[in-house]
Design a protein around this motif. Structure first.
Motif, mmCIF file in Angstrom:
data_model
loop_
_atom_site.group_PDB
_atom_site.id
_atom_site.type_symbol
_atom_site.label_atom_id
_atom_site.label_comp_id
_atom_site.label_asym_id
_atom_site.label_seq_id
_atom_site.Cartn_x
_atom_site.Cartn_y
_atom_site.Cartn_z
ATOM 1 N N VAL A 37 -2.994 4.054 3.674
ATOM 2 C CA VAL A 37 -3.899 3.333 2.394
ATOM 3 C C VAL A 37 -3.406 1.909 2.553
ATOM 4 O O VAL A 37 -2.354 1.341 2.910
ATOM 5 C CB VAL A 37 -3.707 3.805 1.012
ATOM 6 N N TYR A 39 -4.031 0.452 -0.476
ATOM 7 C CA TYR A 39 -3.896 0.124 -1.990
ATOM 8 C C TYR A 39 -3.769 1.753 -2.658
ATOM 9 O O TYR A 39 -4.149 2.410 -2.020
ATOM 10 C CB TYR A 39 -4.803 -0.887 -2.695
ATOM 11 N N GLU A 42 -6.877 3.993 -3.134
ATOM 12 C CA GLU A 42 -7.791 4.042 -2.240
ATOM 13 C C GLU A 42 -8.128 5.496 -1.912
ATOM 14 O O GLU A 42 -9.319 5.796 -1.643
ATOM 15 C CB GLU A 42 -7.236 3.398 -1.074
ATOM 16 N N LYS A 43 -7.270 6.320 -1.891
ATOM 17 C CA LYS A 43 -7.376 7.842 -1.334
ATOM 18 C C LYS A 43 -6.453 8.491 -2.212
ATOM 19 O O LYS A 43 -5.506 8.268 -2.742
ATOM 20 C CB LYS A 43 -6.848 8.028 0.114
#
Length: 132
Positions: A37, A39, A42-43
């Protein structure tokens, strides 16, 4: 990266290239790997890899919070204790402590040993044992 076993307690000099950083991990270490990721949000982090390095007993605490505020100062966070028992070759994922708004209620862990053996386990906050 090679899973080469090296005796500890000594200084090591090794030639390397700019694109390879030697990484030495102590026996008994439990090292978590999350998604790639840019940040934190993000996921989802609902599937983590736990790399366990046998050779000694070890422990680790996976800490999580809301990522974007100071609510952890008020107790809004979780901890998942983990321990590796080398003699029984067993990883214990302990009972989750704490809670926060929006936390993951369950997730998948894939436990991987240096020899390539791996096991997947579903975790919902309750103690789980993974035997190798």
């Amino acid at each position: 990266w090679t899973n080469e076993k090296i005796e500890g307690g000594r200084e090591i000099t090794r030639e390397t290239t700019l694109d390879l950083i030697p990484l030495y991990i102590k026996a008994g270490s439990i090292v978590p790997f999350g998604p790639d990721v840019q940040y934190a949000t993000e996921k989802p982090w609902d599937s983590l890899v736990l790399r366990v390095y046998p050779g000694a007993d070890g422990s680790f605490v996976l800490y999580e919070d809301e990522f974007d505020n100071y609510n952890y100062e008020k107790g809004a966070y979780t901890e998942i204790p983990m321990s590796w028992d080398d003699s029984s070759r067993r990883l214990i994922l302990g009972t989750r402590k704490g809670e926060y708004k929006g936390m993951l209620q369950s997730r998948e862990f894939t436990v991987v040993l240096p020899d390539g053996r791996q096991k997947s386990v579903s975790y919902n906050g309750k103690k789980v044992s993974v035997k190798f």
